[in-house]
Design a protein around this motif. Structure first.
Motif, PDB file in Angstrom:
ATOM      1  N   ASP D 165       0.704  -1.237  -0.002  1.00 52.75           N
ATOM      2  CA  ASP D 165      -0.025  -0.018   0.089  1.00 52.75           C
ATOM      3  C   ASP D 165       0.775   1.334  -0.008  1.00 52.75           C
ATOM      4  OD1 ASP D 165      -2.276  -1.364  -0.197  1.00 52.75           O
ATOM      5  OD2 ASP D 165      -2.870  -1.169   2.187  1.00 52.75           O
ATOM      6  N   ALA D 166       1.741   1.038   0.854  1.00 56.68           N
ATOM      7  CA  ALA D 166       2.648   2.342   0.733  1.00 56.68           C
ATOM      8  C   ALA D 166       3.479   2.825  -0.410  1.00 56.68           C
ATOM      9  CB  ALA D 166       3.781   2.223   1.932  1.00 56.68           C
ATOM     10  N   ALA D 167       4.031   1.712  -1.086  1.00 56.38           N
ATOM     11  CA  ALA D 167       4.669   2.038  -2.402  1.00 56.38           C
ATOM     12  C   ALA D 167       3.556   2.218  -3.526  1.00 56.38           C
ATOM     13  CB  ALA D 167       5.078   0.518  -3.156  1.00 56.38           C
ATOM     14  N   LEU D 168       2.218   1.881  -3.327  1.00 52.64           N
ATOM     15  CA  LEU D 168       1.225   2.129  -4.402  1.00 52.64           C
ATOM     16  C   LEU D 168       0.950   3.664  -4.151  1.00 52.64           C
ATOM     17  CD1 LEU D 168      -0.668   1.048  -6.574  1.00 52.64           C
ATOM     18  CD2 LEU D 168      -2.373   0.654  -4.875  1.00 52.64           C
ATOM     19  N   GLN D 169       0.703   4.241  -2.901  1.00 56.87           N
ATOM     20  CA  GLN D 169       0.312   5.397  -2.729  1.00 56.87           C
ATOM     21  C   GLN D 169       1.674   6.224  -3.493  1.00 56.87           C
ATOM     22  OE1 GLN D 169      -2.191   6.946  -1.572  1.00 56.87           O
ATOM     23  NE2 GLN D 169      -3.199   4.946  -1.673  1.00 56.87           N
ATOM     24  N   GLN D 170       2.929   5.933  -3.393  1.00 59.56           N
ATOM     25  CA  GLN D 170       3.786   6.867  -4.013  1.00 59.56           C
ATOM     26  C   GLN D 170       3.671   6.858  -5.382  1.00 59.56           C
ATOM     27  OE1 GLN D 170       7.501   5.617  -2.493  1.00 59.56           O
ATOM     28  NE2 GLN D 170       8.046   7.817  -1.859  1.00 59.56           N
ATOM     29  N   LEU D 171       3.481   5.577  -6.035  1.00 54.48           N
ATOM     30  CA  LEU D 171       3.312   5.431  -7.437  1.00 54.48           C
ATOM     31  C   LEU D 171       2.205   5.950  -8.209  1.00 54.48           C
ATOM     32  CD1 LEU D 171       4.089   1.677  -7.758  1.00 54.48           C
ATOM     33  CD2 LEU D 171       5.410   3.435  -8.603  1.00 54.48           C
ATOM     34  N   LEU D 172       0.978   6.303  -7.406  1.00 58.33           N
ATOM     35  CA  LEU D 172       0.001   7.037  -7.642  1.00 58.33           C
ATOM     36  C   LEU D 172       0.531   8.353  -8.313  1.00 58.33           C
ATOM     37  CD1 LEU D 172      -3.109   6.297  -5.405  1.00 58.33           C
ATOM     38  CD2 LEU D 172      -2.419   5.215  -7.564  1.00 58.33           C
ATOM     39  N   VAL D 214      -4.475  -4.956 -12.306  1.00 54.66           N
ATOM     40  CA  VAL D 214      -3.762  -3.830 -12.833  1.00 54.66           C
ATOM     41  C   VAL D 214      -4.325  -2.309 -12.279  1.00 54.66           C
ATOM     42  CG1 VAL D 214      -3.928  -2.233 -15.190  1.00 54.66           C
ATOM     43  CG2 VAL D 214      -3.324  -4.800 -15.272  1.00 54.66           C
ATOM     44  N   THR D 215      -3.422  -1.486 -11.858  1.00 53.51           N
ATOM     45  CA  THR D 215      -3.948  -0.253 -11.176  1.00 53.51           C
ATOM     46  C   THR D 215      -3.751   0.850 -12.194  1.00 53.51           C
ATOM     47  OG1 THR D 215      -3.408  -0.937  -9.039  1.00 53.51           O
ATOM     48  CG2 THR D 215      -3.444   1.442  -9.414  1.00 53.51           C
ATOM     49  N   CYS D 216      -4.716   1.639 -12.416  1.00 52.20           N
ATOM     50  CA  CYS D 216      -4.675   2.845 -13.477  1.00 52.20           C
ATOM     51  C   CYS D 216      -4.698   4.217 -12.877  1.00 52.20           C
ATOM     52  CB  CYS D 216      -5.588   2.490 -14.378  1.00 52.20           C
ATOM     53  SG  CYS D 216      -5.603   3.624 -15.925  1.00 52.20           S
ATOM     54  N   VAL D 217      -3.993   5.222 -13.063  1.00 59.35           N
ATOM     55  CA  VAL D 217      -4.020   6.383 -12.375  1.00 59.35           C
ATOM     56  C   VAL D 217      -4.322   7.658 -13.719  1.00 59.35           C
ATOM     57  CG1 VAL D 217      -1.456   6.545 -12.517  1.00 59.35           C
ATOM     58  CG2 VAL D 217      -2.836   8.013 -10.880  1.00 59.35           C
TER      59      VAL D 217
END
Lengths: 382, 382, 382, 382
Positions: D165-172, D214-217
């Motif tokens: 989750d932490a990495a994801l928040q940054q990647l967004l 897959v996450t999409c921003v």
């Protein structure tokens, strides 16, 4: 089905013998000043009992705005408009119900839905058009306020009585709703109106009915409206008009008469309009070229057949094929065209408003792009 | 926009100067035998260069089925049909490009899109109709195979030359594509065809163009087609026809002439059809009542204006409002109606196929319900 | 916009502070027995004030059928359903109106429409869902009567409290509306329901709100529903569910958990169903494969966020960017999922009914064709 | 069906064994610079054979613009894009064709269409997505050029391996297509990517397949997009994503995890954005509130099931219900998520472009009206 339009979308409901009729309008621009009075005026022009030319049934047809407005302004959310039916009980069946009425929708509704409703071809009833007229009034409010659009329909034919071509040409430029409503027959041509009036009265006395023609003129419509290739402006107008009960024909600009002309005569030459743009010298196109409005006056004609309900006995067959005589009953409009006037105007306004929203979306979106190169602009250096 | 239809949905693409034109057809029933030959026959009837009455450009217009078929049968998935353009390079600009061509779509496309394409009003080009004709052939294949539907369009007017009412009434019952194609002018009336032929030739020699009328007859259409209230069958037909380039009018059944009639004369009385159902004695309705087909022959007329392109110089204005003379260029059809015949047939087939799918969905869904009570059936005891 | 569906088409209207809310349903099969009582039952399940878990506002929400029915049967024409709003006057503005409520629609409606309505994000109101529930009840009546379809939604998560996977698997087969309604929290799992109840009460006491999950199961849906490629059944269901206010997630069958599985484990092997067809041994697919129902039980989960309205002061900013404190006001649902149950069921029914009409149209149309050759049939000789 | 979108409308065609696949895009704004290279880049990212993680089939997938462009600019007319299939002959049937492949679309396509095509569930094929990716590239070109919209999808889960989750928040905030494409697995998190890579390789070696996420921003999307109530932005995104083959779940913003939160924590407080407007301090909403974009970053996750095709024998049943073993055949992707990245981006772009056109139409239309009174403006005097 019962929804018309894409960006400005009208869905109607109701038949003769239910509790109310009306519509939901989706896509109304927010911030438009709108009250029930704006809508009522056209409903009142539509309702029967206004003169001895129409059916003596007197329906109040009072509209209520159920949703989508606050403090007299539209919110941009769907507007539901309802008009109560005075007599909403299904009628008792009588012997005449054994017969599908000739040229009515009883037989085809039975074929389509497999149901014999009290109202026969229920949605083919003239009451269905109340929702259209109400929705059209909303569209027209916007078009008039923002673009100064004027939509005026008027009667140009009753049976064999027709406004002359010369008179018609003049009326395209000058006719107003006031001059239309000056006569019960809604024909603004002083020469023809009394003859039409007599024709309808004579029809009525003969317990018969007659057809007629409504011409509609739209002034100040912006150029650029209509969506090629299937949603050309004239195609949408034709669809709208031919969805009105009892219509049999539509023509725009030169119409069928234009097929007799040669190209050199029919072509509308361009000339500077004095405001930095172009206008056409003639207007055989009727304001649309290639399916798109060109900024000139749009005009078209709609043919209405003689009402199928007549106060005479008719030889015909019952649903199960027995020959017999359908007895006359009720009292009805001997000619629908005077009351069709606000319906034609409403459908024209709905088509235009939808096209305006679509074109505004395109233009606003396009204008955010960088300009195209000179090669793709209209005026090129040589 | 460029999609037409609801359950049977046709989307076309392409203009004069791109690589290909064609369409995607969605909603085709699976299991229909279909090959390119089924489609090619109507494309060939549409293409120019078939006689000295049409433009001498000879386009092959060979169709390829890109998808949606296997082993000669439709899969139920979208069918993409493509036809290559022979000359797909944008043309070089010449001085005449300073002028929006009168009664063409150059000016309105510029107003709408803000782009001056090489092809002017690109999608208003006659080549856009290739996708329609191809899609119509698929619809027609189904309608003919399952319902024995016959759709035949033919020329009934060229300029002032018109098929007589009496001849027309007879043709409604008897006309076939073979008799239509027997003359280059596609008029099956032996008396009128040569006069029409001469009229077009004389037009052509005068470097001018002429309008005309196409009549279309649809036999064996099932009863029950058309979706009240906005998608009445005649409304959809009108929409379809008025989306064809150069059309100015549409009328069904008695049409504008019917407005001169009285109800007692216009009404179509019912009689047993000898097969357990009803038919009408006359057919002023043109096969539709209340927006729904009644099982009788559907017939309608479409007005085409004289082509805007003529081989004469024309006085008009440039895009920036300078008066001048647009020089004649190119060679074009002096009259579009002979080639419009398969286009009208195609659009009629598309409208019908869409209506068939919608009505079959309703009927199949309804028939799974328990029967309604007697009070809601057509034949009631008294 | 405010219309959903293609062949079965629902258009809703209304917000909190207008005269009524409701819908028009188009495409209802004719001949379906239908009274207001059929619809009222689900509206009553939806309305607030049913237990101390929901907002104490007590709304009667009585539905009236305005059109489309006669003698207790549908006519096939549009059905308009209306429910009056008890308090339809726009409220007086107070200081709290200076603030767009956090995670409400006030700010985005202002961005979209440029209007600050009394009801804030008017159509994002829970009252908008009344039209959906009413329309869903009509769809469900058909599906249950003809196909024996059972649609049951129930609460499987409230904050951190969740029904176990084992319990869920069992409930998919056995859950009924009766067992769902046995508890105020609408969780049919005896172990979890009291914990959920306590969680909501504790939330309420803390002047806070909590999110939750609704699971929906559809039994006896026919195989073949869903329209590739864009209108796959799961895509339509996802669209429908994510259009319900406060939803943040949708998953069907194995869902997100299924991404952790390997294909050999996830694949649903076929076996004879004993009725001449096939069924699957497992059902990770959730009843849909390739976007089309396979005749197995359809099940999916919908995530609802904690309601944005809480009875606490909140630090936030005014419309013009001034930081401040938005004071608590009013009383609201601490958790929406119990009341969301009939809304989820309604949207599922609408999606299914639309798909049934579309597929019935295709099948009925296809079956009139001659059979395809053996090469295109499933079972081939070798 | 095979058309998606309203104002920006994409229609796709084609399956595995036909001549070509592609799409027609209608509603493209005129004047957009566009060449095949703009489209090819995303098609190339989609095609197989790019690394040992994907199927070794190497398809060229070269796109041709058939229409709608001239001199490198869009005309506003429909753009047809085609990509030839390398192998377009229907395959020969083998014994394995007796079996509907488990969790494939063979069985459901047979139920739906009554046809056993060579390609089985033809349109459920991954090749169908080529038309989507091509159309999405056109939408994205506009969005990037005019609004600076950035759409970046990336892999955040492969089987049990997930980005924290932490990495994801940054990647967004930071992820770009370049960092995504830096690894074959398309996971921009340096810690997780190698583990995902190993998981896929191990799956492949085990002749098995695995699911993924897959996450999409979407950054810089304008506020105001989305059409209440049924076409909320998240509903349209969910529809779009769940129409991609093999998807089983969608969540936006806090998603299913957000159901565990309390309102006080989940609510996104407003604060001045320093540019005269507001932004939110947190973004649990995922950039949408009340179905309308609020100007913050939009982000969502899509679940993909493990591919149904595995290189193992499977116990299952034939079409006629005989138990047996379906032999392994062919070579396929052990995990679809790396290749799904450009498909998710494409569908996001199509949804956004459609919403932009609709909202621009409303705004441009509204702004021509007189301003509303103060009572309807956001900031009111007290």
């Amino acid at each position: 089905m019962s929804t018309f339009g894409s960006a400005f979308r009208v869905t109607t409901y109701g038949e003769s013998h239910c509790k109310s009729v009306g519509c939901i309008i989706d896509g109304v621009p927010p911030g438009l000043a709108l009250t029930e009075a704006d809508i009522q005026v056209q409903l009142t022009r539509r309702r029967p009992g206004q003169s001895k030319l129409t059916t003596p049934r007197n329906e109040a047809d009072n509209v209520t705005i159920q949703s989508g407005c606050e403090l007299g302004y539209t919110l941009g959310t769907p507007i539901c408009l309802t008009v109560p039916n005075q007599d909403h009980r299904p009628h008792d069946y009588s012997e005449t119900d054994l017969y599908p009425r000739p040229s009515h929708a009883d037989y085809t509704y039975m074929q389509k839905y497999g149901i014999k409703a009290s109202s026969g071809g229920g949605r083919s009833s003239a009451r269905e058009t109340i929702g259209r007229v109400a929705a059209g009034a909303v569209a027209e409010k916007y078009l008039a306020e923002v673009h100064g659009v004027e939509i005026v329909a008027f009667v140009t034919g009753v049976g064999p009585i027709q406004v002359s071509d010369a008179a018609l040409q003049q009326l395209l430029g000058s006719v107003t709703r006031e001059t239309v409503d000056a006569t019960a027959v809604r024909c603004p041509d002083a020469l023809t109106a009394p003859l039409m009036h007599d024709e309808i009265v004579s029809c009525s006395e003969a317990k018969n009915s007659t057809g007629g023609v409504v011409t509609c003129v739209i002034r100040n419509a912006p150029a650029g409206l209509g969506e090629p290739c299937f949603d050309k402006l004239e195609a949408r107008l034709a669809h709208a008009m031919m969805s009105i009960p009892a219509t049999k024909g539509f023509e725009i600009g030169s119409g069928f008469a234009g097929t007799h002309m040669r190209g050199s005569e029919h072509n509308d030459a361009f000339v500077a309009d004095g405001k930095g743009g172009l206008r056409t010298l003639s207007n055989h196109s009727g304001g649309v070229q290639g399916g798109i409005s060109n900024g000139q006056t749009i005009y078209f004609r709609v043919a209405f057949k003689p009402p199928a309900t007549i106060c005479q006995d008719q030889s015909t067959a019952t649903y199960d094929g027995q020959g017999g005589v359908l007895a006359a009953r009720g009292r009805h409009d001997p000619c629908v065209v005077p009351r069709a006037v606000p319906i034609v105007e409403a459908m024209a306004a709905i088509v235009l408003m939808d096209a305006v929203l679509q074109q505004n979306g395109r233009t606003a979106t396009r204008q955010l792009l960088r300009p195209v190169p000179d090669e793709l602009k209209a005026i090129k250096p040589f």
